[in-house]
Design a protein around this motif. Structure first.
Motif, PDB file in Angstrom:
ATOM      1  N   MET A  11      12.241   2.719 -10.468  1.00  0.00           N
ATOM      2  CA  MET A  11      12.101   2.182 -11.813  1.00  0.00           C
ATOM      3  C   MET A  11      12.990   0.955 -11.989  1.00  0.00           C
ATOM      4  SD  MET A  11       9.771   3.814 -13.414  1.00  0.00           S
ATOM      5  CE  MET A  11      10.012   3.531 -15.165  1.00  0.00           C
ATOM      6  N   TRP A  12      14.176   0.986 -11.394  1.00  0.00           N
ATOM      7  CA  TRP A  12      15.066  -0.172 -11.472  1.00  0.00           C
ATOM      8  C   TRP A  12      14.415  -1.402 -10.852  1.00  0.00           C
ATOM      9  CZ3 TRP A  12      19.267  -2.002 -13.704  1.00  0.00           C
ATOM     10  CH2 TRP A  12      19.917  -3.090 -13.148  1.00  0.00           C
ATOM     11  N   TRP A  13      13.757  -1.206  -9.703  1.00  0.00           N
ATOM     12  CA  TRP A  13      13.065  -2.324  -9.052  1.00  0.00           C
ATOM     13  C   TRP A  13      12.057  -2.966  -9.998  1.00  0.00           C
ATOM     14  CZ3 TRP A  13      13.611  -5.188  -4.789  1.00  0.00           C
ATOM     15  CH2 TRP A  13      12.566  -6.004  -4.428  1.00  0.00           C
ATOM     16  N   GLY A  14      11.377  -2.150 -10.794  1.00  0.00           N
ATOM     17  CA  GLY A  14      10.374  -2.675 -11.707  1.00  0.00           C
ATOM     18  C   GLY A  14      10.927  -3.638 -12.724  1.00  0.00           C
ATOM     19  N   THR A  15      12.207  -3.515 -13.049  1.00  0.00           N
ATOM     20  CA  THR A  15      12.796  -4.428 -14.029  1.00  0.00           C
ATOM     21  C   THR A  15      13.009  -5.814 -13.448  1.00  0.00           C
ATOM     22  OG1 THR A  15      15.085  -3.912 -13.467  1.00  0.00           O
ATOM     23  CG2 THR A  15      14.007  -2.479 -15.080  1.00  0.00           C
ATOM     24  N   LEU A  16      12.865  -5.947 -12.130  1.00  0.00           N
ATOM     25  CA  LEU A  16      13.054  -7.238 -11.487  1.00  0.00           C
ATOM     26  C   LEU A  16      11.767  -8.050 -11.445  1.00  0.00           C
ATOM     27  CD1 LEU A  16      15.223  -6.085  -8.442  1.00  0.00           C
ATOM     28  CD2 LEU A  16      16.002  -6.948 -10.645  1.00  0.00           C
ATOM     29  N   GLY A  17      10.666  -7.500 -11.936  1.00  0.00           N
ATOM     30  CA  GLY A  17       9.387  -8.190 -11.884  1.00  0.00           C
ATOM     31  C   GLY A  17       8.583  -7.788 -10.658  1.00  0.00           C
ATOM     32  N   THR A  18       7.301  -8.078 -10.664  1.00  0.00           N
ATOM     33  CA  THR A  18       6.434  -7.635  -9.564  1.00  0.00           C
ATOM     34  C   THR A  18       5.845  -8.799  -8.783  1.00  0.00           C
ATOM     35  OG1 THR A  18       4.590  -7.488 -11.109  1.00  0.00           O
ATOM     36  CG2 THR A  18       5.812  -5.470 -10.694  1.00  0.00           C
ATOM     37  N   VAL A  19       6.425  -9.982  -8.924  1.00  0.00           N
ATOM     38  CA  VAL A  19       5.959 -11.100  -8.117  1.00  0.00           C
ATOM     39  C   VAL A  19       6.313 -10.841  -6.657  1.00  0.00           C
ATOM     40  CG1 VAL A  19       6.275 -13.547  -7.630  1.00  0.00           C
ATOM     41  CG2 VAL A  19       6.100 -12.766  -9.994  1.00  0.00           C
ATOM     42  N   ARG A  20       7.489 -10.275  -6.416  1.00  0.00           N
ATOM     43  CA  ARG A  20       7.901  -9.973  -5.047  1.00  0.00           C
ATOM     44  C   ARG A  20       7.280  -8.651  -4.587  1.00  0.00           C
ATOM     45  NH1 ARG A  20      13.834 -10.046  -6.948  1.00  0.00           N
ATOM     46  NH2 ARG A  20      12.783 -11.132  -8.621  1.00  0.00           N
ATOM     47  N   PRO A  21       7.030  -8.507  -3.306  1.00  0.00           N
ATOM     48  CA  PRO A  21       6.512  -7.231  -2.799  1.00  0.00           C
ATOM     49  C   PRO A  21       7.561  -6.125  -2.918  1.00  0.00           C
ATOM     50  CG  PRO A  21       6.120  -9.018  -1.246  1.00  0.00           C
ATOM     51  CD  PRO A  21       7.067  -9.549  -2.274  1.00  0.00           C
ATOM     52  N   PHE A  22       7.101  -4.898  -3.116  1.00  0.00           N
ATOM     53  CA  PHE A  22       8.004  -3.751  -3.175  1.00  0.00           C
ATOM     54  C   PHE A  22       8.594  -3.529  -1.785  1.00  0.00           C
ATOM     55  CE2 PHE A  22       8.632   0.993  -3.401  1.00  0.00           C
ATOM     56  CZ  PHE A  22       9.715   0.919  -4.275  1.00  0.00           C
ATOM     57  N   SER A  23       9.910  -3.433  -1.698  1.00  0.00           N
ATOM     58  CA  SER A  23      10.592  -3.433  -0.400  1.00  0.00           C
ATOM     59  C   SER A  23      10.322  -2.185   0.438  1.00  0.00           C
ATOM     60  CB  SER A  23      12.100  -3.594  -0.609  1.00  0.00           C
ATOM     61  OG  SER A  23      12.597  -2.537  -1.407  1.00  0.00           O
ATOM     62  N   ASN A  24      10.115  -1.048  -0.208  1.00  0.00           N
ATOM     63  CA  ASN A  24       9.911   0.205   0.536  1.00  0.00           C
ATOM     64  C   ASN A  24       8.455   0.659   0.391  1.00  0.00           C
ATOM     65  OD1 ASN A  24      10.624   2.449   2.090  1.00  0.00           O
ATOM     66  ND2 ASN A  24      11.122   3.678   0.290  1.00  0.00           N
ATOM     67  N   TYR A  25       7.546  -0.264   0.632  1.00  0.00           N
ATOM     68  CA  TYR A  25       6.123  -0.026   0.384  1.00  0.00           C
ATOM     69  C   TYR A  25       5.536   0.946   1.404  1.00  0.00           C
ATOM     70  CZ  TYR A  25       1.134  -1.142  -0.125  1.00  0.00           C
ATOM     71  OH  TYR A  25      -0.227  -1.079  -0.313  1.00  0.00           O
ATOM     72  N   GLN A  26       4.987   2.051   0.910  1.00  0.00           N
ATOM     73  CA  GLN A  26       4.315   3.055   1.744  1.00  0.00           C
ATOM     74  C   GLN A  26       2.958   3.362   1.099  1.00  0.00           C
ATOM     75  OE1 GLN A  26       6.985   6.373   2.985  1.00  0.00           O
ATOM     76  NE2 GLN A  26       8.566   5.265   1.829  1.00  0.00           N
ATOM     77  N   PRO A  27       1.940   2.596   1.461  1.00  0.00           N
ATOM     78  CA  PRO A  27       0.656   2.678   0.763  1.00  0.00           C
ATOM     79  C   PRO A  27       0.003   4.054   0.756  1.00  0.00           C
ATOM     80  CG  PRO A  27       0.449   1.427   2.811  1.00  0.00           C
ATOM     81  CD  PRO A  27       1.908   1.601   2.560  1.00  0.00           C
ATOM     82  N   ASP A  28       0.045   4.754   1.874  1.00  0.00           N
ATOM     83  CA  ASP A  28      -0.587   6.079   1.917  1.00  0.00           C
ATOM     84  C   ASP A  28       0.130   7.063   0.994  1.00  0.00           C
ATOM     85  OD1 ASP A  28      -2.606   5.332   3.666  1.00  0.00           O
ATOM     86  OD2 ASP A  28      -1.354   5.679   5.426  1.00  0.00           O
ATOM     87  N   LYS A  29       1.446   6.944   0.924  1.00  0.00           N
ATOM     88  CA  LYS A  29       2.225   7.776   0.002  1.00  0.00           C
ATOM     89  C   LYS A  29       1.848   7.438  -1.446  1.00  0.00           C
ATOM     90  CE  LYS A  29       7.044   8.939  -1.133  1.00  0.00           C
ATOM     91  NZ  LYS A  29       7.330   8.258  -2.387  1.00  0.00           N
ATOM     92  N   ASP A  30       1.691   6.128  -1.726  1.00  0.00           N
ATOM     93  CA  ASP A  30       1.298   5.702  -3.076  1.00  0.00           C
ATOM     94  C   ASP A  30      -0.075   6.271  -3.446  1.00  0.00           C
ATOM     95  OD1 ASP A  30       3.622   4.304  -3.500  1.00  0.00           O
ATOM     96  OD2 ASP A  30       2.774   2.341  -3.028  1.00  0.00           O
ATOM     97  N   VAL A  31      -1.019   6.180  -2.505  1.00  0.00           N
ATOM     98  CA  VAL A  31      -2.371   6.677  -2.773  1.00  0.00           C
ATOM     99  C   VAL A  31      -2.342   8.172  -3.078  1.00  0.00           C
ATOM    100  CG1 VAL A  31      -4.640   7.121  -1.740  1.00  0.00           C
ATOM    101  CG2 VAL A  31      -3.562   4.880  -1.465  1.00  0.00           C
ATOM    102  N   LYS A  32      -1.580   8.901  -2.302  1.00  0.00           N
ATOM    103  CA  LYS A  32      -1.479  10.346  -2.514  1.00  0.00           C
ATOM    104  C   LYS A  32      -0.897  10.655  -3.890  1.00  0.00           C
ATOM    105  CE  LYS A  32       0.510  14.585  -0.616  1.00  0.00           C
ATOM    106  NZ  LYS A  32       1.382  15.179   0.434  1.00  0.00           N
ATOM    107  N   GLU A  33       0.183   9.955  -4.257  1.00  0.00           N
ATOM    108  CA  GLU A  33       0.814  10.186  -5.561  1.00  0.00           C
ATOM    109  C   GLU A  33      -0.127   9.792  -6.697  1.00  0.00           C
ATOM    110  OE1 GLU A  33       4.804   8.924  -6.274  1.00  0.00           O
ATOM    111  OE2 GLU A  33       5.387   9.188  -4.189  1.00  0.00           O
ATOM    112  N   ILE A  34      -0.887   8.715  -6.502  1.00  0.00           N
ATOM    113  CA  ILE A  34      -1.828   8.275  -7.533  1.00  0.00           C
ATOM    114  C   ILE A  34      -2.933   9.318  -7.709  1.00  0.00           C
ATOM    115  CG2 ILE A  34      -3.649   6.583  -8.036  1.00  0.00           C
ATOM    116  CD1 ILE A  34      -1.728   4.440  -6.880  1.00  0.00           C
ATOM    117  N   GLN A  35      -3.450   9.843  -6.606  1.00  0.00           N
ATOM    118  CA  GLN A  35      -4.476  10.892  -6.698  1.00  0.00           C
ATOM    119  C   GLN A  35      -3.965  12.094  -7.490  1.00  0.00           C
ATOM    120  OE1 GLN A  35      -5.585  10.731  -2.179  1.00  0.00           O
ATOM    121  NE2 GLN A  35      -7.220  11.838  -3.207  1.00  0.00           N
ATOM    122  N   GLU A  36      -2.758  12.523  -7.179  1.00  0.00           N
ATOM    123  CA  GLU A  36      -2.166  13.663  -7.888  1.00  0.00           C
ATOM    124  C   GLU A  36      -1.945  13.328  -9.360  1.00  0.00           C
ATOM    125  OE1 GLU A  36       1.366  14.440  -5.671  1.00  0.00           O
ATOM    126  OE2 GLU A  36       0.306  15.413  -4.001  1.00  0.00           O
TER     127      GLU A  36
END
Length: 260
Positions: A11-36
């Motif tokens: 959540m802290w990262w989100g306060t920095l804006g989203t122009v930059r890529p998320f540093s700890n990006y794990q797409p499959d983990k994101d997809v799983k969490e989004i599905q849930e």
């Protein structure tokens, strides 16, 4: 603000804006969490993930979501969201040019026109970028953006927005441009033509010099001249364009937090 306010470093990262890529990006983990989260209608998790990723990362998530679930992520979001949160996340899922086309369409929808949104996009985007947005607009809405703008506007303001949409940089001489703008203000009624032609066809450095010279020659600030000599939507358009030429960062900051 106290760090403990934020429930996680994500959540802290989100306060920095989203122009930059998320540093700890794990797409499959994101997809799983989004599905849930979609199954539980867990809006906070959807917001946490999608507002903390760059646009390229969100597009990758959407692609993987489609491959793994055979569903369109935006359509899935629509089923569980509503109101401003729905609008926000659906717009975040769009490609940049799609978002610009969407905002332009929304500004011209229904009764009346949102001139401020039209001007923000037309005044702050390059001619090349606006051509790309026009192409997306045609593809998505099956209509020509220029024709839509003409239908929504009139008079000098219509000429102005069309000139902005089709702007191409051409060479000019500073003093000659200053003389043309000065002459346009000399009669009982100010002439809009020179302002449209010059301010939509020169690069920003050239125009900055022109406006400074114009202020020195007339002893007035450009925004004061515009306010006194023009009226209606065309005056608003010139005022916005002058702001974007002289201090685009301040203009965009004011759009985010309108002055009271």
């Amino acid at each position: 603000m106290e760090p403990d306010f934020f429930p996680s470093s994500d959540m802290w990262w989100g306060t920095l804006g989203t122009v930059r890529p998320f540093s700890n990006y794990q797409p499959d983990k994101d997809v799983k969490e989004i599905q849930e989260a979609l199954g539980k209608k867990d809006v906070m998790t959807l917001v946490r993930i999608l507002t903390n990723r760059s646009n390229a990362q969100r597009q990758d998530i959407a692609k993987r979501f489609q491959e793994q679930t055979k569903q369109d992520l935006s359509a899935a979001l629509k089923k569980v969201l509503s109101g401003d949160i729905e609008d926000l996340l659906l717009q975040l899922m769009m490609l940049p040019d799609q978002l610009e086309a969407h905002r332009l369409k929304g500004a011209m929808a229904g009764l009346g026109t949102d001139e401020e949104t039209l001007l923000e996009i037309l005044c702050t985007r390059s001619g090349k970028k606006l051509k790309e947005v026009s192409a997306v607009y045609r593809q998505v809405y099956k209509k020509e953006l220029e024709k839509e703008l003409k239908a929504e506007t009139s008079g000098d303001f219509a000429k102005f927005v069309v000139a902005l949409l089709n702007k191409e940089v051409s060479a000019g001489v500073v003093q000659r441009d200053v003389q043309a703008l000065t002459a346009s203000l000399s009669g009982k009624k100010a002439e809009a033509g020179p302002w449209i032609n010059i301010l939509t066809s020169r690069d920003s450095d050239h125009l900055d010099k022109v406006l400074m010279e114009l202020e020195l020659e007339t002893g007035q600030m450009v925004d004061q001249m515009v306010e006194k000599r023009f009226s209606g939507d065309f005056r608003l358009g010139l005022r916005v364009l002058v702001q974007c030429i002289q201090n685009p960062e301040v203009y965009l900051a004011q759009r985010l937090v309108p002055m009271k």
